[in-house]
Design a protein around this motif. Structure first.
Motif, PDB file in Angstrom:
ATOM      1  N   TYR A  29       0.858  -1.213  -0.078  1.00  0.00           N
ATOM      2  CA  TYR A  29       0.167  -0.139   0.179  1.00  0.00           C
ATOM      3  C   TYR A  29       0.675   1.190   0.159  1.00  0.00           C
ATOM      4  N   LEU A  30       1.754   1.250   1.004  1.00  0.00           N
ATOM      5  CA  LEU A  30       2.572   2.265   0.889  1.00  0.00           C
ATOM      6  C   LEU A  30       3.353   2.745  -0.277  1.00  0.00           C
ATOM      7  N   ASN A  31       3.803   1.676  -1.228  1.00  0.00           N
ATOM      8  CA  ASN A  31       4.336   1.940  -2.432  1.00  0.00           C
ATOM      9  C   ASN A  31       3.538   2.077  -3.451  1.00  0.00           C
ATOM     10  N   GLY A  32       2.091   2.079  -3.233  1.00  0.00           N
ATOM     11  CA  GLY A  32       1.150   2.380  -4.519  1.00  0.00           C
ATOM     12  C   GLY A  32       1.167   1.118  -5.357  1.00  0.00           C
ATOM     13  N   TRP A  33       1.350  -0.129  -4.847  1.00  0.00           N
ATOM     14  CA  TRP A  33       1.682  -1.062  -6.039  1.00  0.00           C
ATOM     15  C   TRP A  33       0.092  -1.934  -5.889  1.00  0.00           C
ATOM     16  N   TYR A  34      -0.826  -1.574  -5.130  1.00  0.00           N
ATOM     17  CA  TYR A  34      -2.199  -2.140  -5.213  1.00  0.00           C
ATOM     18  C   TYR A  34      -3.144  -1.198  -5.838  1.00  0.00           C
ATOM     19  N   GLU A  35      -3.976  -1.703  -6.579  1.00  0.00           N
ATOM     20  CA  GLU A  35      -4.861  -0.840  -7.383  1.00  0.00           C
ATOM     21  C   GLU A  35      -5.899  -0.380  -6.396  1.00  0.00           C
ATOM     22  N   ASN A  36      -6.606   0.736  -6.216  1.00  0.00           N
ATOM     23  CA  ASN A  36      -7.630   0.965  -5.323  1.00  0.00           C
ATOM     24  C   ASN A  36      -8.896   0.382  -5.980  1.00  0.00           C
ATOM     25  N   LEU A  37      -9.630  -0.547  -5.155  1.00  0.00           N
ATOM     26  CA  LEU A  37     -10.744  -1.237  -5.735  1.00  0.00           C
ATOM     27  C   LEU A  37     -12.033  -0.610  -5.361  1.00  0.00           C
TER      28      LEU A  37
END
Lengths: 430, 292
Positions: free
Chosen positions: A93-101
């Motif tokens: 999450y911190l690195n912005g690797w998940y897509e916001n669902l």
């Protein structure tokens, strides 16, 4: 010459474009019973959606390492992946690797009407929610259970233990090294052992962290180490300090151990006659109570998400909602005993009626464990990997010495390094 | 259009170009990039982009006691494995240098460990070493000895891993030595025999010095490889128990793929790089002193 080159180039481009018309997504899953269940169904998805799925599967640590490396280089072609919210969720999450669902869930064109997101266990959704946005859909829950051999228990006149004292007594009675028969196995390899040691630790009233600081020096932690070390050294198989779940599973399947404490996920594999020599002699019991109560872990072990840099997000989201749909997860519970993170499959009368005896026992351990449970099986912090490696040696030493060593000084050093890790991430004292 | 003249005029640039590009892309760039990363504080657990911090990552690495333990272990593992491989490999080569029935088959069998996949070797040996159901302890018990915890006893694990390395790589030393033996001239042997030297004297004073360059080449290749052993250790012990088999390469792997401290991992790898480089320099100098 020039013309030939040009023609060749055009042909090559045409071929590439035709190839690109059919969408292909790259899906990375963990070697997990859920994946075993899903794999043969993927062609069904490919036919329905006209999307080709390139599936790759890895062991959990290799999966994490692969995902992180690909994401960090910003060259990844991963579209959908399985992820462990407690292990790497915060870091991803911190690195912005998940897509916001969350935006997808609000969009009725993207999310199928019968998807019913409210059906996921609330606590399971919580661990992948950051700033009120959902970043992964929960897939599998796991809790610690005790697998045991019904034939050996019957022969020895024993009942499944309900306390640590009974557990130790049963382990003692069922150990006979001359017959290569050992009372109990649980993980002893440092880093992987941390999660399965956790329920023992909670039974002694201890924890990994308290008030945002390391709590491994506490008398409760040391007492739990003593017990776990003594149990596995005296009544466990040789070489237990090299064992993670795979080795425990093989020994149980080979009929060499009478009891095994590990995650609830493995029932299907020890009751499968093709894989297990003791398939029809298995029982499952809830994790026994320690001297300070019964608080075994119950966690969202796996979730599934979309990579932020995916170029096929629509197809990826279709795959995600298909793989975590109500129908799919109901089938996963019924067919493969996968402890899914949705509520409805667990109250589905068809599923419950079709359960065999051990599956019923497993469901019982779930309903016994949920009200008591601790929601994590490892220290809750960003640098989980390093923290597990720091704590691991405490468990290894405890087993090597059979719990007889005074580990206070060792624990003090571990506490210092844990606090350094917390401090580096700005989490100390929080 | 490329006509003949153009090609002729620039041949000295065009022909070596692929090699130069290859070297730049696959050798110079990765090393330079690793040096750059080692000078940053890149750590994925912070979620921040890398920042230049000079030698701070190096300082963090040398202050970690695990680094020094891994350093010593790397040397211990390499020394143990390569020394045993050299002695056994030379003996093998001397045996194979004679003519006997079935020599071809023996030579082929000898090659098999060399072509096996390291991770598959690691997995097979893990089963072999399994204390309860493994073949190694079965063998020990069959001759009346006690079984060992091969991969989980801190005192045994490194020799046990070196034994895997020995099994796999002794044939390499044997083959290189054999090639060396094949090229020796027979005259010194004849004069030695005329002078009445015995077999051992011939080996010690004639064969060994003459074949030394080949053996040293083998030692150099093996040492460089052993210093950076990864696959065998990773697939058997992951560096355990409690880091008792953690070498520099495994340590660096943990720093990067388990702890995500990429700056420190790069720094630790630069140390390993320096170790391998200085070792090669020492052996090269040794070879030159021997006049070969």
């Amino acid at each position: 010459m020039k013309k030939i080159l040009l023609a060749a180039l055009l042909v090559a481009m045409a071929v590439a474009m035709v190839g690109a018309q059919g969408t292909t997504i790259r899906v990375l899953l963990s070697n997990h019973p859920y994946t075993e269940f899903l794999k043969p169904l993927i062609p069904e998805f490919e036919r329905t959606y006209g999307v080709k799925v390139n599936l790759e599967t890895y062991d959990e640590n290799q999966l994490s390492a692969k995902l992180m490396t690909e994401f960090a280089t910003r060259m990844s072609t991963v579209d959908v992946f399985m992820t462990r919210p407690l292990q790497e969720g915060k870091l991803m999450y911190l690195n912005g690797w998940y897509e916001n669902l969350s935006p997808y869930l609000k969009d009725s064109k993207k999310t199928p009407r019968d998807f019913d997101f409210g059906d996921f266990a609330q606590s399971a959704v919580g661990v992948s929610t950051y700033a009120k946005n959902v970043y992964a859909f929960p897939l599998v829950t796991e809790w610690q259970v005790l697998y045991y051999r019904t034939d050996l228990f019957a022969a020895a006149g024993l009942k499944p233990p309900t306390t640590f004292a009974e557990l130790e007594a049963a382990a003692k009675k069922l150990t006979d090294p001359s017959k290569d028969q050992y009372g109990i196995v649980s993980r002893g390899q440092g880093n992987p052992a941390v999660t399965q040691f956790s329920s023992y630790l909670y039974g002694y009233g201890g924890d990994f962290l308290k008030g945002g600081k390391a709590a491994v020096e506490s008398p409760e932690f040391l007492a739990a180490l003593k017990y776990y070390g003594g149990l596995l050294k005296n009544y466990g198989p040789p070489g237990v300090t090299g064992m993670s779940w795979a080795q425990g599973l093989s020994l149980f399947q080979a009929g060499k151990v009478a009891m095994w404490t590990d995650a609830s996920t493995f029932l299907g594999q020890i009751t499968d006659p093709a894989k297990s020599t003791v398939a029809d002699k298995v029982g499952v019991a809830a994790f026994p109570a320690g001297p300070k109560g019964n608080k075994p872990y119950f966690v969202t072990a796996w979730a599934m998400s979309i990579a932020k840099q995916s170029r096929q997000k629509a197809a990826a989201y279709n795959f995600l909602t298909w793989a975590t749909s109500k129908a799919m997860l109901t089938k996963a519970l019924g067919q493969a005993s996968v402890a899914v993170a949705r509520n409805s499959p667990w109250s589905n009368p068809g599923i419950l009626a079709a359960f065999d005896a051990t599956q019923k026992q497993l469901a019982e351990t779930a309903s016994k464990t949920i009200p008591l449970a601790t929601g994590y099986d490892r220290p809750l912090m960003t640098a989980v990997g390093a923290a597990r490696d720091a704590i691991g040696p405490l468990i290894v030493t405890a087993i090597e010495t059979g719990g007889t060593a005074n580990q206070a000084a060792q624990a003090k050093k571990v506490a210092e390094s844990l606090n350094e890790l917390l401090d580096a991430a700005g989490e100390l004292g929080k | 259009m490329l006509d003949g003249k153009l090609l002729d005029r620039h041949a000295r640039i065009l022909f070596p170009l692929p090699a130069v590009v290859f070297t730049l892309a696959l050798l110079v760039f990765p090393v330079a990039y690793t040096v750059w990363v080692s000078l940053t504080n890149w750590n994925l657990t912070t979620g921040l982009p890398p920042r230049f911090v000079g030698l701070k990552s190096y300082a963090a690495v040398v202050q970690d006691p695990r680094f020094w333990s891994a350093f010593v272990r790397t040397l211990y593992f390499t020394g143990m494995a390569v020394a045993a491989e050299t002695v056994l490999g030379v003996i093998w080569a001397l045996v194979l240098n004679r003519n006997f029935a079935g020599k071809g088959i023996v030579k082929t069998l000898l090659l098999l460990p060399l072509v096996a996949t390291p991770v598959a070797i690691g997995i097979s040996w893990t089963l072999f070493y399994e204390p309860t159901i493994g073949l190694a302890n079965w063998g020990l018990r069959a001759i009346g000895l006690q079984g060992l915890n091969w991969l989980t006893d801190r005192g045994v694990v490194l020799p046990a891993l070196a034994l895997i390395d020995l099994w796999q790589w002794t044939p390499l030393i044997a083959l290189i030595t054999l090639a060396g033996l094949a090229g020796l001239s027979l005259e010194p042997y004849e004069s030695a025999r005329v002078d009445g030297a015995n077999g051992w004297q011939i080996f010690w004073h004639i064969t060994l010095p003459m074949v030394a360059p080949a053996v040293l080449t083998g030692v150099l290749l093996r040492s460089i490889d052993a210093l950076k052993t990864f696959d065998i250790i990773y697939s058997t012990t992951l560096g355990g128990p409690s880091f008792a088999s953690e070498t520099l390469n495994i340590y660096s792997y943990n720093l990067s793929f388990n702890y995500f401290r990429l700056g420190q991992a790069a720094a630790s790898l630069i140390f390993l790089f320096a170790l391998v480089l200085s070792f090669s320099a020492v052996v090269s100098r040794l070879r030159r002193r021997l006049g070969v």
